[in-house]
Design an enzyme around this catalytic site. Structure first.
Site, short mmCIF file in Angstrom:
data_model
loop_
_atom_site.label_atom_id
_atom_site.label_comp_id
_atom_site.label_asym_id
_atom_site.label_seq_id
_atom_site.Cartn_x
_atom_site.Cartn_y
_atom_site.Cartn_z
N SER A 301 0.70 -0.93 -0.33
CA SER A 301 0.13 0.08 0.12
C SER A 301 0.87 1.13 -0.11
O SER A 301 1.74 1.40 0.34
CB SER A 301 -0.95 0.22 0.99
OG SER A 301 -1.67 0.97 1.30
N CYS A 302 -0.04 2.91 -0.75
CA CYS A 302 0.64 3.45 0.19
C CYS A 302 0.41 5.01 -0.15
O CYS A 302 -0.74 4.60 0.64
CB CYS A 302 1.93 3.90 -1.31
SG CYS A 302 1.28 4.04 -2.91
N GLY A 303 0.19 5.83 -0.35
CA GLY A 303 -1.12 7.28 -0.99
C GLY A 303 -2.20 6.83 -1.91
O GLY A 303 -3.36 6.67 -1.62
#
Length: 352
Positions: A301-303
């Protein structure tokens, strides 16, 4: 077949409208069966990550000719910058300024699910096929995706991952354009080139490689529960955003992290000077030292789902974890922080 309008390369930075596609959208074959090339297979690379000299050699042998019916090697620029980029740069701007000759530009802000309130969500299969058709990419082409010279590796892995899960058989990542330039390999600047629009078959999305909000929420709720499957969430954002100490770049969005998530900022898997991916043994060491268990499933995951694909690419390069149990959370933190309530205890802050 229909052709793009062509302008001679120039040094001036041209307005966005000059890059507007002028060919008609092709009709699509809903059978999903790709067109079979009459010629032999295109140049194959030994690894998902491609060295600059490898790509330069392949382009000499199988250039992206607009008139050839043979499988070709297509360089695809996927440059993208954060909305709060301090210099106000954009992907199309750096594409005009310097690119691999005859490269095409993939607009990460356009080839998305436009109905979604979250940025960069995967497009529909039909919209993906339309984008490939308008770029003149054929199903049998070998596509090498690359990033800007400025960032080295950033958004290209997202585009490469997108093409892979939509079933494009030959897609690779250039490691990287900064090294391409430093090694004196050819570049061009200005506007666009001749490109022949085609008909790309509508593919089937490999949903097993995409994690949904509901799936990630279940993982978070099961954290530390006896008998839980032990799915691991790997977050690519900076340490400050992950801990909740720094603000998110999108106004009004809470920072913090999901319960039990691991944090490896995406730039930790890149060489600090060249911004190319580190060697596989170094990548494996980073993942091992983080506490990740390669025997358990991993969701990156990330932004907004962009740099999560940097970590997914690094996991692939290090052969860490099973490809069958690794996923990317498409909505990532932007979806998560908007959908869960702060009182839910599903946003953890200041846990260093």
């Amino acid at each position: 077949m229909v052709l793009f309008t062509v302008l001679r390369p120039v040094r001036a930075s041209l307005p966005q409208s000059s890059l507007r596609q002028l060919c008609q959208r092709p009709s699509h074959n809903f059978s999903g069966k790709p067109t079979i090339a009459k010629a032999g297979a295109p140049r194959s690379f030994s690894n998902y990550l491609v060295r600059p000299t490898e790509l330069a050699d392949a382009l000499k042998k199988a250039p992206p000719s607009p008139i050839s019916s043979e499988p070709r090697v297509i360089p695809l620029c996927a440059s993208w910058f954060m909305p709060n980029d301090p210099q106000g740069r954009t992907g199309i701007q750096v594409f005009r300024e310097k690119r691999i000759p005859k490269a095409r530009f993939f607009n990460l802000d356009k080839v998305i699910d436009k109905r979604s309130p979250y940025p960069h969500m995967l497009p529909s299969s039909k919209n993906f096929a339309e984008a490939m058709s308008e770029l003149g990419i054929r199903h049998e082409d070998t596509v090498v995706v690359y990033d800007s010279q400025e960032l080295g590796i950033f958004s290209a892995p997202r585009v490469g991952w997108t093409m892979k899960i939509f079933g494009h058989p030959r897609v690779h990542i250039l490691n990287n354009f900064r090294l391409w330039v430093e090694q004196g390999l050819p570049t061009e600047s200005g506007n666009v080139w001749t490109v022949e629009c085609g008909t790309y078959p509508i593919p089937e999305l490999d949903e097993a490689k995409v994690a949904s909000y509901e799936e990630v929420r279940e993982v978070a709720l099961d954290h530390n529960k006896e008998g839980a499957e032990g799915v691991q969430i790997l977050d690519a954002r900076s340490r400050g955003r992950w801990s909740g100490k720094d603000a998110e770049p999108r106004e009004g969005l809470s920072s913090g992290h999901m319960p039990g998530s691991f944090n490896i900022p995406f730039d930790a898997v890149l060489d600090p000077q060249t911004k190319a991916f580190l060697p596989a043994d170094k990548l494996k060491e980073i993942f091992t030292n983080s506490g990740l268990d390669p025997a358990k499933p991993i969701i990156s995951s990330c932004g907004t789902g962009v740099t999560a694909c940097v970590l997914e690419t690094a996991l692939n390069e290090a052969q860490f974890g099973s490809p069958e149990t690794r996923k990317v959370y498409d909505g990532s933190w932007t979806e998560w922080a908007q959908r869960v309530a702060l009182s839910d205890s599903l946003i953890i802050k200041n846990a260093e």
